[in-house]
Design an enzyme around this catalytic site. Structure first.
Site, PDB file in Angstrom:
ATOM      1  N   ASN A 153      33.187  40.861  35.425  1.00  0.00           N
ATOM      2  CA  ASN A 153      33.786  39.649  35.967  1.00  0.00           C
ATOM      3  C   ASN A 153      33.199  39.437  37.355  1.00  0.00           C
ATOM      4  O   ASN A 153      33.587  40.106  38.304  1.00  0.00           O
ATOM      5  CB  ASN A 153      35.312  39.843  36.026  1.00  0.00           C
ATOM      6  CG  ASN A 153      36.016  38.695  36.717  1.00  0.00           C
ATOM      7  OD1 ASN A 153      35.411  37.663  37.003  1.00  0.00           O
ATOM      8  ND2 ASN A 153      37.303  38.872  36.992  1.00  0.00           N
ATOM      9  N   LYS A 158      33.498  36.979  39.302  1.00  0.00           N
ATOM     10  CA  LYS A 158      34.367  36.190  40.182  1.00  0.00           C
ATOM     11  C   LYS A 158      33.534  35.141  40.927  1.00  0.00           C
ATOM     12  O   LYS A 158      32.571  34.627  40.367  1.00  0.00           O
ATOM     13  CB  LYS A 158      35.143  37.108  41.128  1.00  0.00           C
ATOM     14  CG  LYS A 158      35.851  38.242  40.372  1.00  0.00           C
ATOM     15  CD  LYS A 158      36.826  38.983  41.202  1.00  0.00           C
ATOM     16  CE  LYS A 158      37.498  40.061  40.341  1.00  0.00           C
ATOM     17  NZ  LYS A 158      38.527  40.789  41.051  1.00  0.00           N
ATOM     18  N   HIS A 191      43.550  35.710  34.369  1.00  0.00           N
ATOM     19  CA  HIS A 191      43.293  36.761  35.354  1.00  0.00           C
ATOM     20  C   HIS A 191      44.342  36.643  36.465  1.00  0.00           C
ATOM     21  O   HIS A 191      44.778  35.539  36.787  1.00  0.00           O
ATOM     22  CB  HIS A 191      41.879  36.593  35.924  1.00  0.00           C
ATOM     23  CG  HIS A 191      41.475  37.746  36.794  1.00  0.00           C
ATOM     24  ND1 HIS A 191      41.900  37.858  38.093  1.00  0.00           N
ATOM     25  CD2 HIS A 191      40.744  38.849  36.530  1.00  0.00           C
ATOM     26  CE1 HIS A 191      41.417  38.990  38.605  1.00  0.00           C
ATOM     27  NE2 HIS A 191      40.714  39.610  37.672  1.00  0.00           N
ATOM     28  N   GLU A 212      44.112  36.670  39.525  1.00  0.00           N
ATOM     29  CA  GLU A 212      43.725  35.770  40.620  1.00  0.00           C
ATOM     30  C   GLU A 212      43.951  34.306  40.229  1.00  0.00           C
ATOM     31  O   GLU A 212      44.268  33.477  41.074  1.00  0.00           O
ATOM     32  CB  GLU A 212      42.263  36.046  41.023  1.00  0.00           C
ATOM     33  CG  GLU A 212      42.167  37.376  41.769  1.00  0.00           C
ATOM     34  CD  GLU A 212      40.837  38.088  41.652  1.00  0.00           C
ATOM     35  OE1 GLU A 212      39.838  37.469  41.240  1.00  0.00           O
ATOM     36  OE2 GLU A 212      40.808  39.297  41.976  1.00  0.00           O
ATOM     37  N   GLU A 247      45.338  44.864  33.468  1.00  0.00           N
ATOM     38  CA  GLU A 247      44.856  44.964  34.837  1.00  0.00           C
ATOM     39  C   GLU A 247      46.046  44.993  35.795  1.00  0.00           C
ATOM     40  O   GLU A 247      46.566  43.916  36.166  1.00  0.00           O
ATOM     41  CB  GLU A 247      43.982  43.762  35.193  1.00  0.00           C
ATOM     42  CG  GLU A 247      42.717  43.645  34.369  1.00  0.00           C
ATOM     43  CD  GLU A 247      41.629  42.912  35.141  1.00  0.00           C
ATOM     44  OE1 GLU A 247      40.556  43.481  35.315  1.00  0.00           O
ATOM     45  OE2 GLU A 247      41.874  41.786  35.595  1.00  0.00           O
ATOM     46  N   GLY A 274      40.418  45.616  42.922  1.00  0.00           N
ATOM     47  CA  GLY A 274      39.701  45.582  44.200  1.00  0.00           C
ATOM     48  C   GLY A 274      40.251  46.537  45.248  1.00  0.00           C
ATOM     49  O   GLY A 274      39.860  46.473  46.412  1.00  0.00           O
ATOM     50  N   SER A 308      39.518  48.421  39.614  1.00  0.00           N
ATOM     51  CA  SER A 308      38.794  49.501  40.300  1.00  0.00           C
ATOM     52  C   SER A 308      38.065  50.458  39.360  1.00  0.00           C
ATOM     53  O   SER A 308      38.003  51.655  39.622  1.00  0.00           O
ATOM     54  CB  SER A 308      39.746  50.262  41.232  1.00  0.00           C
ATOM     55  OG  SER A 308      40.212  49.412  42.255  1.00  0.00           O
TER      56      SER A 308
HETATM   57  P1  PGA Z   1      37.725  45.261  40.369  1.00  0.00           P
HETATM   58  O1  PGA Z   1      38.203  43.904  39.652  1.00  0.00           O
HETATM   59  O2  PGA Z   1      36.907  46.025  39.344  1.00  0.00           O
HETATM   60  O3  PGA Z   1      36.878  44.801  41.530  1.00  0.00           O
HETATM   61  O4  PGA Z   1      38.946  46.007  40.775  1.00  0.00           O
HETATM   62  C1  PGA Z   1      38.617  43.889  38.316  1.00  0.00           C
HETATM   63  C2  PGA Z   1      39.040  42.500  37.922  1.00  0.00           C
HETATM   64  O5  PGA Z   1      39.629  41.794  38.742  1.00  0.00           O
HETATM   65  O6  PGA Z   1      38.805  42.055  36.771  1.00  0.00           O
END
Ligand code: PGA
Length: 246
Positions: free
Chosen positions: A8, A10, A93, A95, A160, A166, A205
């Site tokens: 992803n 983003k 997601h 976000e 998730e 993150g 992560s």
């Molecule tokens: P990350 O993000 O691997 O940077 O923690 C995962 C995601 O948001 O899909």
């Protein structure tokens, strides 16, 4: 069914860096025990798909509108993603749920639109830190799952935990195993035998250092990778950590 390692991206990467990344992935993604998916920003999706044409690496969007077309300035529909070369789309997601106030009902409508357009959705679920501390993680994930997936769903679900995204922090292997088996049971209870064919990805992560242990957990059928998907070396290191007997 092979595990799926999904990147992803983003809101990252301009065209030159995006093409450099997929060229490296294309050149080095050989003899993997998994399928690879990259989800670039919509602006570079068609270019990325063109560069990956004829390779086994798949391309996905990061969101789509619930309608196929119409007066929705700034939005992108599932048929448009398909037309640009996508075969998957990430939906719900955390976000999107927080930045754009997306509800389970909206995610469900988007998943329906994606399936109708021939896209496979990756529907994301996961609890916040406060919900986990209140002992509500299982309840929240069960509610999100029940209301975000349309009837006849196929594709993937990504667990998730919002606090793991993150942050460099992950749940324990026992916690992930517990949540993934709860999700598997819910999918089978609702979709019957078809529920067994829905992949359950872990996200939050995931990096080369923890990929091997995360991907070895029962019912973890792949990973949704954010930060570590922006570099070919780290994304491929995660893909190579998939156990070959999965
Ligand atoms: P990350 O993000 O691997 O940077 O923690 C995962 C995601 O948001 O899909």
């Amino acid at each position: 069914m092979l595990p799926l390692i999904a990147g992803n991206w983003k809101m990252h990467l301009l065209r030159e860096d995006a093409i450099r990344l997929v060229s490296a992935l294309r050149a080095q993604a050989t003899s993997l025990a998994c399928e690879l998916l990259v989800c670039p920003p919509a602006t570079v999706l068609a270019d990325v798909a063109a560069h990956l044409a004829g390779s086994p690496i798949m391309v996905g969007g990061q969101d789509c509108h619930q309608a196929p077309f119409g007066p929705h300035t700034g939005d992108i529909s599932a048929p448009m993603l398909r037309d640009a070369g996508a075969s998957w789309v990430i939906l719900g997601h955390s976000e999107r749920r927080s930045d754009h106030h997306e509800s389970d009902a909206l995610v469900c409508a988007k998943a329906k639109a994606a399936l109708a357009a021939g896209l496979k959705p990756v529907v994301c679920v996961g609890e916040t830190q406060a919900e986990r501390e209140a002992g509500q993680a299982e309840r929240i994930v069960s509610i999100q799952l029940a209301h975000s997936l349309p009837d006849g769903f196929s594709g993937a679900v990504a667990y998730e935990p919002v606090w793991a995204i993150g942050s460099g922090r992950t749940p324990t292997e026992t916690e992930i195993a517990g949540m993934h088996s709860l999700i598997r049971e819910a999918l089978q209870a609702r979709f019957g035998a078809a529920g067994a064919t829905i992949r359950i990805l872990y996200g939050g992560s995931v990096k080369p250092e923890n990929a091997e242990s995360l991907l070895a957990i029962p019912e973890v059928s792949g990973a949704l990778v954010g930060g570590a998907s922006l570099k070919a070396e780290s994304f491929l290191a995660i893909a190579r950590a998939v156990p070959s007997n999965h």
